[in-house]
Design an enzyme around this catalytic site. Structure first.
Site, short mmCIF file in Angstrom:
data_model
loop_
_atom_site.label_atom_id
_atom_site.label_comp_id
_atom_site.label_asym_id
_atom_site.label_seq_id
_atom_site.Cartn_x
_atom_site.Cartn_y
_atom_site.Cartn_z
N LYS A 116 0.82 -1.22 0.00
CA LYS A 116 0.00 0.00 0.00
C LYS A 116 0.85 1.27 0.00
CE LYS A 116 -4.28 -1.25 2.35
NZ LYS A 116 -4.98 -1.17 3.64
N HIS B 217 0.48 4.28 -2.90
CA HIS B 217 -0.16 5.55 -2.55
C HIS B 217 0.78 6.75 -2.55
CE1 HIS B 217 -3.22 2.65 -1.29
NE2 HIS B 217 -4.07 3.64 -1.48
N HIS C 192 -4.22 0.60 -8.77
CA HIS C 192 -4.63 -0.56 -8.00
C HIS C 192 -6.15 -0.64 -7.87
CE1 HIS C 192 -4.14 2.68 -5.02
NE2 HIS C 192 -5.13 2.10 -4.36
N ARG D 242 -12.87 10.08 8.41
CA ARG D 242 -11.62 9.36 8.57
C ARG D 242 -10.82 9.91 9.75
NH1 ARG D 242 -9.96 6.48 3.94
NH2 ARG D 242 -7.77 7.18 4.08
N LYS E 253 -5.04 8.62 10.07
CA LYS E 253 -4.92 8.07 8.72
C LYS E 253 -3.80 8.78 7.96
CE LYS E 253 -7.69 5.51 7.06
NZ LYS E 253 -7.71 4.01 6.98
N CYS F 204 -14.23 2.68 2.56
CA CYS F 204 -13.45 2.73 1.32
C CYS F 204 -12.12 2.05 1.60
CB CYS F 204 -13.18 4.16 0.87
SG CYS F 204 -14.35 5.40 1.47
N SER F 205 -11.80 1.02 0.83
CA SER F 205 -10.53 0.32 1.07
C SER F 205 -10.18 -0.52 -0.15
CB SER F 205 -10.62 -0.52 2.35
OG SER F 205 -9.34 -0.96 2.75
N GLU G 137 -4.16 8.88 -4.37
CA GLU G 137 -4.88 7.67 -4.78
C GLU G 137 -4.91 7.59 -6.30
OE1 GLU G 137 -5.85 5.08 -3.42
OE2 GLU G 137 -6.65 5.40 -1.41
N GLU H 197 -6.95 4.66 -8.46
CA GLU H 197 -7.69 3.42 -8.24
C GLU H 197 -8.71 3.15 -9.34
OE1 GLU H 197 -7.99 3.43 -3.37
OE2 GLU H 197 -9.67 4.27 -4.51
#
Length: 251
Positions: A48, A52, A63, A83, A87, A99-100, A160, A162
């Site tokens: 991760k 990121h 990803h 969040r 984080k 969200c993940s 991000e 994605e």
């Protein structure tokens, strides 16, 4: 033709020292995301942290992810989370329920048929972040709608990039938040969410704003229109509202 994601995966990728970040969140950065190309074909895996960093994202590293929108059956309100400050990416921002990422670390989460992998990951993370028991989020009750492809910078070096599976779920759930993941949570109506968006003191994750801008409120209207005889909303009623076969590129 070689995709940017494949090129990035083969390149020397940037890294960063996480010593000054929250240790629990830093440990989670060791989890391995599923790398994909722009058509959402799996091409490998990467931690991760690497996925990121904007320096790597700018090389095309991409990803797989998911975004869950969990609605209360009785009144159709949506569960939001804010969040946690701890984080590493997008701290303190309001967003959809969860969200993940599905992880390469778990074989079941790599299964693409029927979007099984992302649904299994969604239930795992709903339990991890919001304390919602797995028994309250059965896999067969998720409604997959579509996939979006977006890129967004976060704070500092982070961001991000994605292909994000949008999942709707209607369920009565017990919430016990994990304070290392979530600062606050609330159930909101469409009108309450619109008021939050208009409040300049509130900040929101970029993917949530994109989904809300182009899709969410229309789908929410349909959810109400398709109430069952018992007056409750049901995510499964939205099986035909979107073309889930395509990846929608959003900016």
């Amino acid at each position: 033709m070689t995709s940017p994601a494949v090129t990035a995966a083969k390149a020397a990728l940037a890294s960063i020292d996480l010593t000054n970040y929250d240790p629990t969140q830093s440990k989670l950065m060791e989890e391995r995301c599923i790398l994909v190309d722009e058509e959402d074909n799996a091409i490998g895996a990467m931690d991760k942290k690497t996925c990121h960093l904007m320096e790597n994202i700018n090389q095309g590293l991409l990803h797989r992810a998911f975004s869950v929108f969990l609605f209360r059956p009785s009144d159709g309100k949506l569960l939001l989370q804010q969040r946690a400050t701890e984080k590493i990416t997008f701290p303190d921002m309001w967003t959809n329920t969860c969200c993940s990422h599905p992880l390469d670390d778990f074989e079941e989460e790599k299964v693409e048929a029927g979007q099984l992998g992302v649904k299994v990951a969604a239930s795992r993370k709903l339990e991890h972040e919001l304390g919602i028991p797995l028994s309250q989020t059965p896999i067969d009750q998720y409604q997959y709608l579509t996939r979006i492809h977006y890129v967004a910078p976060s704070n500092g070096p982070w961001g991000e990039h994605e292909i994000d599976y949008i999942l709707f779920l209607t369920a009565d759930v017990d919430v016990t938040i994990n304070p290392n993941e979530i600062r606050d949570h609330k159930w909101v109506s469409k009108e309450e969410l619109r008021a939050m968006f208009e409040d300049p003191t509130q900040s929101f994750t970029p993917w949530f704003k994109l989904i809300a801008r182009d899709f969410l409120f229309g789908w929410w209207d349909e959810l109400y229109k398709r109430k069952g005889p018992d007056g409750k909303v049901n995510a499964k009623s939205l099986h035909d509202v979107a073309d889930g076969s395509k990846v929608v590129k959003m900016t």
